[in-house]
Write an enzyme that holds these catalytic residues in place. Structure first.
Site, PDB file in Angstrom:
ATOM      1  N   GLU A 186       0.819  -1.193  -0.013  1.00  0.00           N
ATOM      2  CA  GLU A 186      -0.031  -0.060  -0.021  1.00  0.00           C
ATOM      3  C   GLU A 186       0.773   1.363   0.107  1.00  0.00           C
ATOM      4  OE1 GLU A 186      -3.192   0.296   3.025  1.00  0.00           O
ATOM      5  OE2 GLU A 186      -2.946   2.697   2.860  1.00  0.00           O
ATOM      6  N   SER A 214      -8.287  -9.170   6.282  1.00  0.00           N
ATOM      7  CA  SER A 214      -8.521  -9.938   5.153  1.00  0.00           C
ATOM      8  C   SER A 214      -8.452 -11.441   5.477  1.00  0.00           C
ATOM      9  CB  SER A 214      -7.005  -9.921   4.617  1.00  0.00           C
ATOM     10  OG  SER A 214      -5.979  -9.971   5.474  1.00  0.00           O
TER      11      SER A 214
END
Ligand code: SF4
Length: 308
Positions: free
Chosen positions: A126, A266
Protein backbone atom coordinates in the site's frame (compact mmCIF):
# COMPACT_ATOMS: atom_id res chain seq x y z
CA UNK A 1 -13.34 -22.31 28.60
CA UNK A 2 -15.11 -19.21 27.35
CA UNK A 3 -14.46 -17.80 23.90
CA UNK A 4 -15.62 -14.26 23.12
CA UNK A 5 -15.70 -13.24 19.45
CA UNK A 6 -14.87 -9.63 18.63
CA UNK A 7 -17.38 -7.47 16.78
CA UNK A 8 -16.51 -6.46 14.14
CA UNK A 9 -13.80 -8.85 12.95
CA UNK A 10 -12.57 -10.24 9.67
CA UNK A 11 -13.44 -9.13 6.16
CA UNK A 12 -13.87 -5.42 5.49
CA UNK A 13 -15.71 -3.93 2.52
CA UNK A 14 -12.45 -3.31 0.62
CA UNK A 15 -11.41 -6.96 0.89
CA UNK A 16 -14.87 -8.23 -0.05
CA UNK A 17 -14.82 -6.00 -3.12
CA UNK A 18 -11.33 -7.13 -4.18
CA UNK A 19 -12.24 -10.82 -3.92
CA UNK A 20 -15.48 -10.22 -5.81
CA UNK A 21 -13.57 -8.48 -8.60
CA UNK A 22 -11.36 -11.55 -9.09
CA UNK A 23 -14.33 -13.92 -8.95
CA UNK A 24 -16.43 -11.87 -11.37
CA UNK A 25 -13.47 -11.46 -13.74
CA UNK A 26 -13.04 -15.25 -13.76
CA UNK A 27 -16.73 -15.67 -14.45
CA UNK A 28 -16.78 -13.12 -17.23
CA UNK A 29 -13.46 -13.88 -18.94
CA UNK A 30 -12.69 -17.44 -17.83
CA UNK A 31 -9.44 -18.69 -16.30
CA UNK A 32 -6.75 -17.67 -16.01
CA UNK A 33 -6.88 -14.09 -14.82
CA UNK A 34 -3.67 -12.56 -13.48
CA UNK A 35 -3.46 -10.73 -10.18
CA UNK A 36 -0.50 -8.51 -9.48
CA UNK A 37 0.54 -9.18 -5.89
CA UNK A 38 -1.60 -11.08 -3.33
CA UNK A 39 -5.11 -9.71 -3.85
CA UNK A 40 -5.34 -9.33 -0.07
CA UNK A 41 -2.84 -10.51 2.53
CA UNK A 42 -4.30 -13.90 3.33
CA UNK A 43 -2.98 -17.24 2.16
CA UNK A 44 -6.34 -18.95 2.49
CA UNK A 45 -7.99 -16.35 0.23
CA UNK A 46 -5.15 -16.51 -2.29
CA UNK A 47 -5.21 -20.33 -2.39
CA UNK A 48 -8.96 -20.51 -2.90
CA UNK A 49 -8.79 -17.99 -5.76
CA UNK A 50 -5.87 -19.91 -7.26
CA UNK A 51 -8.04 -23.03 -7.24
CA UNK A 52 -10.63 -21.10 -9.26
CA UNK A 53 -8.08 -20.06 -11.87
CA UNK A 54 -6.45 -16.85 -10.63
CA UNK A 55 -2.68 -16.60 -11.12
CA UNK A 56 -0.70 -14.40 -8.76
CA UNK A 57 2.40 -12.61 -10.04
CA UNK A 58 4.92 -10.18 -8.61
CA UNK A 59 5.47 -8.10 -11.73
CA UNK A 60 3.59 -7.34 -14.93
CA UNK A 61 6.24 -8.92 -17.15
CA UNK A 62 5.09 -12.32 -15.86
CA UNK A 63 1.71 -11.73 -17.53
CA UNK A 64 1.19 -12.84 -21.14
CA UNK A 65 0.13 -10.19 -23.64
CA UNK A 66 -3.58 -9.48 -23.64
CA UNK A 67 -4.36 -11.38 -20.41
CA UNK A 68 -6.83 -9.95 -17.90
CA UNK A 69 -4.85 -8.26 -15.14
CA UNK A 70 -6.06 -7.23 -11.71
CA UNK A 71 -4.37 -4.81 -9.29
CA UNK A 72 -4.64 -5.78 -5.62
CA UNK A 73 -6.63 -4.02 -2.88
CA UNK A 74 -3.44 -2.29 -1.70
CA UNK A 75 -3.23 -0.12 -4.80
CA UNK A 76 -0.40 0.34 -7.28
CA UNK A 77 1.91 3.14 -8.36
CA UNK A 78 0.95 5.17 -11.43
CA UNK A 79 3.99 3.66 -13.18
CA UNK A 80 2.49 0.17 -12.83
CA UNK A 81 -0.78 1.29 -14.37
CA UNK A 82 1.14 3.03 -17.17
CA UNK A 83 3.16 -0.13 -17.77
CA UNK A 84 -0.03 -2.21 -18.00
CA UNK A 85 -1.35 0.25 -20.60
CA UNK A 86 1.84 0.23 -22.61
CA UNK A 87 1.88 -3.59 -22.63
CA UNK A 88 -1.74 -3.61 -23.74
CA UNK A 89 -2.91 -5.52 -20.66
CA UNK A 90 -6.64 -5.08 -20.02
CA UNK A 91 -6.69 -4.32 -16.29
CA UNK A 92 -9.21 -4.14 -13.48
CA UNK A 93 -8.31 -2.08 -10.44
CA UNK A 94 -9.25 -3.68 -7.10
CA UNK A 95 -7.63 -0.87 -5.09
CA UNK A 96 -9.78 -0.22 -2.02
CA UNK A 97 -11.63 3.09 -2.46
CA UNK A 98 -10.27 4.20 0.93
CA UNK A 99 -6.71 3.68 -0.29
CA UNK A 100 -7.56 5.58 -3.48
CA UNK A 101 -8.88 8.36 -1.25
CA UNK A 102 -5.46 8.63 0.40
CA UNK A 103 -3.87 8.91 -3.07
CA UNK A 104 -6.25 11.74 -3.91
CA UNK A 105 -5.61 13.53 -0.64
CA UNK A 106 -1.85 13.37 -1.28
CA UNK A 107 -2.25 14.74 -4.80
CA UNK A 108 -4.47 17.55 -3.57
CA UNK A 109 -1.90 18.61 -0.97
CA UNK A 110 0.82 18.46 -3.62
CA UNK A 111 -1.23 20.75 -5.85
CA UNK A 112 -1.30 23.20 -2.94
CA UNK A 113 2.51 23.25 -3.12
CA UNK A 114 3.10 21.36 0.12
CA UNK A 115 5.85 18.86 0.99
CA UNK A 116 4.15 15.52 1.59
CA UNK A 117 4.86 13.16 4.47
CA UNK A 118 3.49 9.62 4.30
CA UNK A 119 3.17 7.83 7.63
CA UNK A 120 3.48 4.12 6.90
CA UNK A 121 5.63 1.01 6.78
CA UNK A 122 8.46 0.94 4.24
CA UNK A 123 8.05 -1.84 1.70
CA UNK A 124 4.35 -2.46 2.32
CA UNK A 125 2.53 -2.65 -1.03
CA UNK A 126 0.00 0.00 0.00
CA UNK A 127 2.86 2.37 0.85
CA UNK A 128 4.65 1.58 -2.43
CA UNK A 129 1.43 2.34 -4.27
CA UNK A 130 0.81 5.60 -2.43
CA UNK A 131 4.41 6.77 -2.95
CA UNK A 132 3.93 6.11 -6.64
CA UNK A 133 0.62 7.96 -6.91
CA UNK A 134 1.79 11.33 -5.60
CA UNK A 135 4.08 13.20 -7.93
CA UNK A 136 7.48 14.31 -6.68
CA UNK A 137 9.29 13.34 -3.51
CA UNK A 138 7.20 11.96 -0.66
CA UNK A 139 8.86 11.68 2.75
CA UNK A 140 8.07 8.29 4.26
CA UNK A 141 8.22 8.18 8.05
CA UNK A 142 7.41 5.30 10.40
CA UNK A 143 8.08 6.55 13.92
CA UNK A 144 8.01 9.66 16.09
CA UNK A 145 11.83 9.64 15.96
CA UNK A 146 11.70 9.94 12.15
CA UNK A 147 10.07 13.38 12.45
CA UNK A 148 13.28 14.90 13.82
CA UNK A 149 15.23 13.34 10.93
CA UNK A 150 13.22 15.04 8.18
CA UNK A 151 15.69 17.21 6.28
CA UNK A 152 13.29 20.14 5.85
CA UNK A 153 13.23 23.67 7.29
CA UNK A 154 10.74 23.96 10.17
CA UNK A 155 8.64 26.53 8.30
CA UNK A 156 8.09 24.22 5.28
CA UNK A 157 4.40 24.00 4.34
CA UNK A 158 3.75 20.34 5.10
CA UNK A 159 0.91 17.88 4.63
CA UNK A 160 0.66 14.29 5.83
CA UNK A 161 -1.26 11.25 4.66
CA UNK A 162 -1.25 7.83 6.30
CA UNK A 163 -1.30 4.13 5.53
CA UNK A 164 -4.86 2.98 6.17
CA UNK A 165 -4.08 0.11 8.51
CA UNK A 166 -2.01 1.87 11.17
CA UNK A 167 -3.13 2.25 14.73
CA UNK A 168 -4.83 5.56 15.37
CA UNK A 169 -2.71 5.96 18.51
CA UNK A 170 0.58 5.60 16.64
CA UNK A 171 -0.52 7.96 13.94
CA UNK A 172 -1.65 10.50 16.50
CA UNK A 173 1.76 10.50 18.23
CA UNK A 174 3.57 11.04 14.92
CA UNK A 175 1.16 13.77 13.84
CA UNK A 176 1.63 15.54 17.19
CA UNK A 177 5.41 15.37 16.67
CA UNK A 178 5.01 16.85 13.16
CA UNK A 179 2.83 19.66 14.49
CA UNK A 180 5.32 20.40 17.27
CA UNK A 181 8.21 20.70 14.88
CA UNK A 182 6.65 22.33 11.81
CA UNK A 183 4.71 25.59 11.84
CA UNK A 184 2.39 24.85 8.90
CA UNK A 185 1.02 21.30 8.91
CA UNK A 186 -2.24 20.05 7.42
CA UNK A 187 -3.68 16.58 7.05
CA UNK A 188 -6.94 14.68 6.79
CA UNK A 189 -8.96 14.01 9.91
CA UNK A 190 -7.36 10.92 11.48
CA UNK A 191 -10.83 9.54 12.24
CA UNK A 192 -11.11 9.42 8.48
CA UNK A 193 -8.34 6.79 8.01
CA UNK A 194 -10.35 3.61 7.50
CA UNK A 195 -13.54 2.64 9.30
CA UNK A 196 -12.61 -1.06 9.27
CA UNK A 197 -9.19 -0.54 10.83
CA UNK A 198 -10.62 1.64 13.57
CA UNK A 199 -13.56 -0.62 14.31
CA UNK A 200 -11.43 -3.77 14.56
CA UNK A 201 -8.86 -2.03 16.74
CA UNK A 202 -11.59 -0.57 19.00
CA UNK A 203 -13.16 -4.02 19.35
CA UNK A 204 -9.84 -5.56 20.44
CA UNK A 205 -9.32 -2.83 23.03
CA UNK A 206 -12.77 -3.55 24.44
CA UNK A 207 -12.30 -7.31 24.24
CA UNK A 208 -9.04 -7.02 26.18
CA UNK A 209 -11.00 -5.77 29.23
CA UNK A 210 -12.76 -9.11 29.56
CA UNK A 211 -10.39 -11.86 28.45
CA UNK A 212 -7.17 -13.58 29.60
CA UNK A 213 -5.71 -14.06 26.16
CA UNK A 214 -6.32 -12.87 22.60
CA UNK A 215 -5.97 -14.81 19.37
CA UNK A 216 -5.86 -12.81 16.15
CA UNK A 217 -6.44 -14.81 12.98
CA UNK A 218 -4.48 -13.30 10.12
CA UNK A 219 -1.37 -13.61 7.98
CA UNK A 220 2.06 -12.55 9.17
CA UNK A 221 2.36 -10.05 6.32
CA UNK A 222 -1.03 -8.47 7.07
CA UNK A 223 -0.37 -5.06 8.55
CA UNK A 224 -3.80 -4.66 10.13
CA UNK A 225 -3.66 -8.14 11.72
CA UNK A 226 -0.27 -7.38 13.25
CA UNK A 227 -1.65 -4.16 14.69
CA UNK A 228 -4.57 -6.03 16.27
CA UNK A 229 -2.14 -8.35 18.04
CA UNK A 230 -0.02 -5.42 19.20
CA UNK A 231 -3.08 -3.61 20.54
CA UNK A 232 -4.08 -6.70 22.53
CA UNK A 233 -0.57 -6.86 23.96
CA UNK A 234 -0.51 -3.12 24.72
CA UNK A 235 -3.78 -3.59 26.59
CA UNK A 236 -1.95 -6.00 28.89
CA UNK A 237 -3.31 -9.28 27.52
CA UNK A 238 -1.04 -11.98 26.02
CA UNK A 239 -1.92 -11.90 22.31
CA UNK A 240 -0.96 -14.16 19.43
CA UNK A 241 -1.25 -13.80 15.67
CA UNK A 242 -2.10 -17.14 14.04
CA UNK A 243 -2.47 -17.94 10.35
CA UNK A 244 -4.96 -20.71 11.17
CA UNK A 245 -5.92 -23.26 13.83
CA UNK A 246 -2.76 -25.32 13.33
CA UNK A 247 -0.66 -22.50 14.75
CA UNK A 248 -2.24 -22.53 18.22
CA UNK A 249 0.22 -23.72 20.84
CA UNK A 250 -1.71 -25.56 23.56
CA UNK A 251 0.78 -24.21 26.10
CA UNK A 252 -0.74 -20.74 25.61
CA UNK A 253 -4.04 -22.01 26.98
CA UNK A 254 -2.69 -23.00 30.40
CA UNK A 255 -4.53 -21.14 33.13
CA UNK A 256 -6.66 -19.27 30.58
CA UNK A 257 -10.39 -19.05 31.39
CA UNK A 258 -11.54 -16.71 28.64
CA UNK A 259 -10.11 -16.28 25.14
CA UNK A 260 -10.84 -13.28 22.95
CA UNK A 261 -10.93 -14.18 19.27
CA UNK A 262 -10.72 -11.80 16.34
CA UNK A 263 -9.51 -11.70 12.74
CA UNK A 264 -7.74 -9.17 10.56
CA UNK A 265 -9.60 -7.47 7.71
CA UNK A 266 -8.32 -9.99 5.15
CA UNK A 267 -9.05 -13.19 7.14
CA UNK A 268 -12.18 -15.16 6.25
CA UNK A 269 -14.71 -16.25 8.88
CA UNK A 270 -14.12 -19.91 8.06
CA UNK A 271 -10.74 -19.62 9.79
CA UNK A 272 -12.44 -18.36 12.97
CA UNK A 273 -14.71 -21.42 12.86
CA UNK A 274 -11.74 -23.72 12.48
CA UNK A 275 -10.02 -22.12 15.48
CA UNK A 276 -13.13 -22.68 17.60
CA UNK A 277 -13.30 -26.31 16.44
CA UNK A 278 -9.66 -26.84 17.38
CA UNK A 279 -10.15 -25.29 20.82
CA UNK A 280 -13.20 -27.51 21.27
CA UNK A 281 -11.04 -30.57 20.66
CA UNK A 282 -9.05 -29.66 23.77
CA UNK A 283 -11.64 -28.04 26.06
CA UNK A 284 -15.38 -27.63 26.42
CA UNK A 285 -15.92 -24.18 24.90
CA UNK A 286 -18.70 -21.71 25.49
CA UNK A 287 -18.72 -19.26 22.56
CA UNK A 288 -20.34 -15.84 22.70
CA UNK A 289 -20.06 -12.70 20.59
CA UNK A 290 -19.41 -9.28 22.06
CA UNK A 291 -21.83 -6.48 21.32
CA UNK A 292 -20.06 -4.15 18.94
CA UNK A 293 -20.27 -1.69 16.14
CA UNK A 294 -22.31 -2.87 13.17
CA UNK A 295 -20.81 -2.33 9.74
CA UNK A 296 -22.90 -1.93 6.64
CA UNK A 297 -20.44 -0.39 4.22
CA UNK A 298 -20.38 -1.65 0.65
CA UNK A 299 -18.11 -0.37 -2.10
CA UNK A 300 -19.31 -0.30 -5.66
CA UNK A 301 -17.79 -2.78 -8.11
CA UNK A 302 -16.27 -1.67 -11.43
CA UNK A 303 -19.17 -1.03 -13.84
CA UNK A 304 -17.83 -3.39 -16.50
CA UNK A 305 -18.14 -6.34 -14.11
CA UNK A 306 -21.57 -5.47 -12.77
CA UNK A 307 -23.08 -5.06 -16.22
CA UNK A 308 -21.98 -8.50 -17.33
S1 SF4 B 1 -8.73 -2.28 5.78
FE1 SF4 B 1 -9.75 -0.38 5.16
S2 SF4 B 1 -8.44 0.49 3.58
FE2 SF4 B 1 -7.84 -1.66 3.82
S3 SF4 B 1 -9.05 -2.74 2.30
FE3 SF4 B 1 -10.24 -2.79 4.20
S4 SF4 B 1 -11.62 -1.00 4.05
FE4 SF4 B 1 -9.99 -0.73 2.55
Amino acid sequence: MKVILATPRGFCAGVIRAIEIVELALKKHGAPVYVRHEIVHNRHVVESLKAKGARFVGTLDEIPAGAITIFSAHGVAQAVEDEARSRGLPFLDATCPLVAKVHNQGRRYRAQGREIVLIGHAGHPEVEGTLGRIEGKVHLIQTVADVAKLALPDDTPLAYVTQTTLSLDDTRAIITALERRFSDVVGPDTRDICYATQNRQGAVRELAQNVDMILVVGSNNSSNSNRLREIGEESGVPSYLIADETKIDPVWLRGVGTIGLTAGASAPEVLIERVIDRLAEWHAVDVSTMAGREENIHFRLPAELVES
